[in-house]
Every structure is written in C-alpha cells, then in structure tokens.
Write an enzyme that holds these catalytic residues in place. Structure first.
Site, short mmCIF file in Angstrom:
data_model
loop_
_atom_site.label_atom_id
_atom_site.label_comp_id
_atom_site.label_asym_id
_atom_site.label_seq_id
_atom_site.Cartn_x
_atom_site.Cartn_y
_atom_site.Cartn_z
N GLU A 177 42.89 56.53 28.40
CA GLU A 177 43.99 57.35 28.93
C GLU A 177 45.24 57.25 28.07
OE1 GLU A 177 44.73 56.31 33.01
OE2 GLU A 177 42.92 57.33 33.73
N GLU A 264 36.35 58.88 34.59
CA GLU A 264 36.92 57.97 35.61
C GLU A 264 37.55 58.80 36.72
OE1 GLU A 264 39.45 54.62 34.18
OE2 GLU A 264 40.82 55.30 35.76
C1 IDC Z 1 43.88 49.60 37.34
C2 IDC Z 1 43.09 48.60 38.16
C3 IDC Z 1 43.98 47.44 38.52
C4 IDC Z 1 44.56 46.85 37.24
C5 IDC Z 1 45.28 47.91 36.45
C6 IDC Z 1 45.76 47.38 35.11
O1 IDC Z 1 42.55 49.23 39.29
O2 IDC Z 1 43.26 46.45 39.22
O3 IDC Z 1 45.47 45.82 37.57
O4 IDC Z 1 44.43 49.00 36.19
O5 IDC Z 1 46.80 48.12 34.61
C7 IDC Z 1 43.70 54.43 35.68
C8 IDC Z 1 43.24 53.49 34.66
C9 IDC Z 1 42.67 52.23 35.26
C10 IDC Z 1 43.51 51.79 36.45
C11 IDC Z 1 43.38 52.86 37.54
C12 IDC Z 1 44.14 52.53 38.82
O6 IDC Z 1 42.31 54.05 33.75
O7 IDC Z 1 42.64 51.24 34.28
O8 IDC Z 1 42.96 50.59 36.93
N1 IDC Z 1 43.84 54.13 37.00
O9 IDC Z 1 45.50 52.42 38.57
N2 IDC Z 1 44.10 55.66 35.51
C13 IDC Z 1 44.53 56.17 36.67
C14 IDC Z 1 44.36 55.19 37.64
#
Ligand code: IDC
Length: 340
Positions: A177, A264
């Site tokens: 992303e 995702e």
């Molecule tokens: C989130 C995880 C969380 C972690 C965080 C790290 O759920 O536990 O602490 O990242 O920064 C994304 C991302 C994905 C995110 C997820 C939710 O690709 O890594 O995971 N998210 O925030 N894009 C949109 C949402």
C-alpha cells in the site's frame, strides 16, 4: 525437465495411457478414494486476462483466501496444518504471506532478514505441498513510498524469483500500500525496476502492483498503466470505511479493462478494528465474485482486533471450531465455504 514442463508431460502421458486403455476402465474391485485434485492440479499456471486471472484451461479463475498478519509477529501460523485447514475446511485456494518492510522488526527495519526469508520459504513450501497458490507480499505501509526500500526490494525479489521461477503457484506483490505522498508516478518508477528483475528469472510471473492512497487509486493506474503483461493492480477495501464510491471506481476501471486483484480487504474499518460491516462486505464480495476478481481477507492471527480471524483466547493454529474464531473469522470462513 523443469516443474512446468514436467506437469505438461505428465498430463500428456496420462491422457495417452487412458486412451490406450480404452478408458473408462471397469471399476476396480477394491474401492479406493483418490484424494481430490488440489487447486494447482486443477488450474495450473495462471495468467492475466481481462479484469482478472484465467487458468491453464483459459477459463476465468478466482483466487480466494486469507492473508497472514505480519509473519514477523505471527510466525506460528506458517504451518502445513494451518494451510490445510484453510484449503480443506475453509474452501480457499490461496494464501498471502505479508512481509512488513518498515514496521517494528520489519524486513528493512531491524528484522532478521534471513529468518524472515526462511519463513517466506516455509510458507511457499507448505502452499506448494498442498497445491495452493501463494502471494509473496512486500508489505509497504509505514515506508509510504516503495522507493524508500527499493534496493532491499530488488535484492529480495531477485532472490525469490530465482528460487520460484519454476513454481506455477507463486505470485509476487511488490508493494502492498503506497500511501501519503507516494504518487502513481513514483510507484510506476519503482515497478519498472522491480518487474524486470522478477521477469529476468520468471518470465511469465503474475505480479500485483499496489496503488496510491493505501491501494485505492486504481483509477490512476487505469489512466497510465504499466507496459507489461500479466500485471494486476491492487485495490484494497475495508468494508466499514470504503463503500459505494470505491465499488463504483472498481466498476469503472474494470470496464476499461484494468486487471485488478483485491489482495487485502477487511470486514471492519480501515484501522483493522472497530465494528464489522458484514452487509457492506457481502456487497463487495458479491461484486468481486460476479467479475471473477480475486481476493484475500486480512488477517490470519489471534490479535485482539476485529480484523483478526481467530479469537484472542485461542492458541490453536489449525482446525478451529466456530467458537475459536472471531466474529469476522466466522463470517469469512462461512462465506468461503458457501462458495461453489
Ligand atoms: C494493521 C494490523 C495491525 C498492525 C498495523 C501495523 O491489523 O495489527 O498493528 O497494521 O501498522 C492496511 C494494511 C495492514 C493493516 C490494516 C489495518 O495493509 O497492514 O494492518 N490495513 O489497519 N491497509 C488498510 C488497513
């Protein structure tokens, strides 16, 4: 003979034997149940066609499965039995291995690179053993612009593509992303360096490219696509945050012929937590199913957040009962099972 040629050779040999034996043969006197063909046995090498993928029979084919959480933090879910549960009990055919680059103990931020690569290799190995497709995800997030760790990415993908050049089940996702100040131009420049490195080893590899604004700006990719084939552009949604407006963007881009992979998505909001919106999630997945667009659900872990599929109280890494799943885990596993 490499993997791909060997598969073709075996298929031809089998057809010849069946023909020579005037198939169908009489039923054997001792009944035995052959194991069902794996997704990879049935669908072989994939390539991009139209808005999505097609299989080795030139039929539209959808990958559907779970994304791991960061493998640095939740390595316990990289097991054969975990993936077997996802294949046989959850009815999925694909697993995404999320390798964070810049978060705490990420690949480029203090993580043990050798250990992390060996986890990726373990994951690919188990997926291969089970005939599942597997995505190696370079999980750019905190780094925002994938060019920040471009040298590491080039080295990493050079090594992975040389290891997996004969694997028909491995897909490469080169930047999860891009976000914040990362523009489509800078993502494109990065992709134009990474894609040739992968293709030098694996000329027909399927590659997923993230898009700006946390992989929402597929319209920018549609306006100025990369000049390679077998490329899919990532669109990510979180059902409680991204609704009609992003679905409309998807419809507009796919009708222009843009190939998309929802590598995702979450059933909750974009923080990865908060309330689930299953009605929006169902609208999204129905749309993706109707256009044969592939998808992976975030995330396979037991973290105390609503996007984690396993209940925080459950330490099991396979064979979960309904009660051992979170609300989102129950919903998505049932959705996968209900799919033909
Ligand atoms: C989130 C995880 C969380 C972690 C965080 C790290 O759920 O536990 O602490 O990242 O920064 C994304 C991302 C994905 C995110 C997820 C939710 O690709 O890594 O995971 N998210 O925030 N894009 C949109 C949402």
């Amino acid at each position: 003979m490499n993997h791909k040629k060997h598969r073709l050779f075996t298929a031809c040999l089998l057809s010849a034997v069946l023909l020579a034996a005037n198939f169908p043969a009489p039923a054997p006197s001792v009944a035995f149940a052959a194991p069902p063909a794996s997704p990879l046995d049935s669908h072989g090498a994939l390539r991009v066609n139209g808005a999505g993928l097609e299989d080795c029979h030139q039929k539209p084919f959808q990958l559907r499965g779970m994304s791991t959480h960061g493998i640095a933090w939740f390595p316990q879910y990289i097991t054969l039995e975990t993936f077997r549960t996802l294949r046989d009990d959850w009815n999925t055919n694909c697993i995404r291995l999320a390798l964070y680059t810049d978060e705490y103990h990420g690949y480029c931020s203090g993580g043990n690179q050798e250990k992390l690569k060996s986890l990726v290799q373990k994951g690919v190995g188990y997926a291969t053993e089970l005939g599942m497709y597997v995505i190696i995800d370079w999980h750019v997030l905190n780094d925002k612009d994938p060019n920040v760790h471009k040298e590491d990415a080039l080295e990493f993908f050079r090594e992975m593509s040389s290891l997996y050049k004969d694997h028909e089940n491995v897909l490469y996702e080169i930047c999860n992303e891009p976000n914040s100040y990362a523009t489509w131009d800078s993502v494109k420049r990065y992709a134009q360096e990474v894609i040739p490195v992968i293709r030098a080893n694996d000329s027909d590899a399927v590659i997923i490219v993230g898009t700006p604004t946390w992989s929402q700006d597929i319209d920018q990719a549609a306006a100025s696509p990369l000049e390679y084939d077998n490329i899919l552009y990532a669109l990510h949604f979180y059902a409680a945050t991204h609704t009609d407006w992003l679905r409309e963007r998807l419809k507009a881009c796919t009708s222009q012929g843009l190939p998309v992979f929802v590598s995702e998505f979450g059933t909750c909001d974009a923080s990865g937590s908060g309330n689930n919106d299953f009605s929006q999630a169902a609208q999204w997945l129905r749309l993706l199913d109707s256009c044969q667009i592939s998808y992976c659900c975030w995330n396979l872990a037991n973290k105390a957040e609503s996007s984690s599929a396993i209940s925080p109280a459950c330490g099991k890494v396979a064979g979960w009962s309904e009660e051992e799943l979170s609300e989102s885990g129950r919903w998505i596993s049932q959705y996968f099972r209900s799919h033909p």
